[in-house]
Design an enzyme around this catalytic site. Structure first.
Site, PDB file in Angstrom:
ATOM      1  CB  CYS A   1      -0.902  -0.014   1.238  1.00 47.81           C
ATOM      2  SG  CYS A   1      -1.909   1.468   1.429  1.00 47.81           S
TER       3      CYS A   1
ATOM      4  CB  CYS B   1      -0.008   2.331   5.746  1.00 49.86           C
ATOM      5  SG  CYS B   1      -0.828   0.797   5.234  1.00 49.86           S
TER       6      CYS B   1
ATOM      7  CB  CYS C   1      -5.032  -0.339   2.818  1.00 48.87           C
ATOM      8  SG  CYS C   1      -3.748  -0.712   4.039  1.00 48.87           S
TER       9      CYS C   1
ATOM     10  CB  CYS D   1      -3.769   3.528   5.922  1.00 43.60           C
ATOM     11  SG  CYS D   1      -3.607   3.155   4.164  1.00 43.60           S
TER      12      CYS D   1
ATOM     13  CB  CYS E   1     -10.233  -4.720 -10.549  1.00 40.64           C
ATOM     14  SG  CYS E   1      -9.846  -3.648 -11.935  1.00 40.64           S
TER      15      CYS E   1
END
Length: 176
Positions: free
Chosen positions: A86, A89, A143, A146, A163
């Site tokens: 991510c 984070c 995520c 975060c 996706c």
């Protein structure tokens, strides 16, 4: 700079963007409310901190729930062994073993890392009478640490896949 973004919702037949994450200040965990339930996230930043950390395009993708134009991310054709983290984070979200090749514009994965992502419903459920003008609800992928928007769960070429916007993740090669 004008972000190179495209409403995947238009491509997939979806409607307006819904922001999952609510910003808070200080070191308190981020909180978001969905369907009357409050969620707490490990990583939180103020709007100013998010804007300082991310490019304009990344901010619009991750924090505002937008989607990049198809075939604009270099990660669409990534074939090396490694992990995807991510950009909000640095949590490891996907590994290359779950990459599903689809030549339709975005990165696709059959699975995420265990306990790495959360899903939420965006939009309204489809009208069971078939009289709706809108496309109905979509399942967003975020995520779990975060609350950054990563993409959607979709059926692509007959397979349910994640996706994912390449602009919302970083790739780390296993051979680096």
């Amino acid at each position: 700079m004008t972000p190179n973004l495209f409403g995947r919702r238009a491509f997939l037949g979806a409607t307006a963007t819904a922001a999952l994450a609510a910003s808070t200040t200080g070191i308190r965990p981020a909180k978001a409310e969905a369907a009357g339930e409050e969620m707490t996230f490990e990583v939180t930043r103020t709007e100013e901190e998010w804007r300082a950390r991310l490019t304009d395009e990344e901010y619009i993708l991750l924090r505002k729930g937008s989607t990049e134009l198809p075939h604009t991310s270099p990660l669409v054709s990534e074939t090396r062994e490694g992990v995807y983290r991510c950009k909000g984070c640095d949590l490891t979200l996907y590994t290359s073993i779950w990459n599903v090749p689809r030549d339709i514009g975005w990165g696709f994965f059959s699975h995420s890392q265990p306990r790495a992502v959360l899903t939420s419903i965006e939009g309204e459920p489809p009208d069971p009478t078939g009289n709706s003008d809108g496309p109905g609800a979509m399942i967003e992928v975020h995520c779990r640490r975060c609350a950054s928007h990563l993409g959607h769960l979709v059926i692509a070429q007959g397979q349910l896949v994640h996706c994912i916007n390449g602009g919302g993740v970083t790739f780390h090669s296993a051979r680096a």
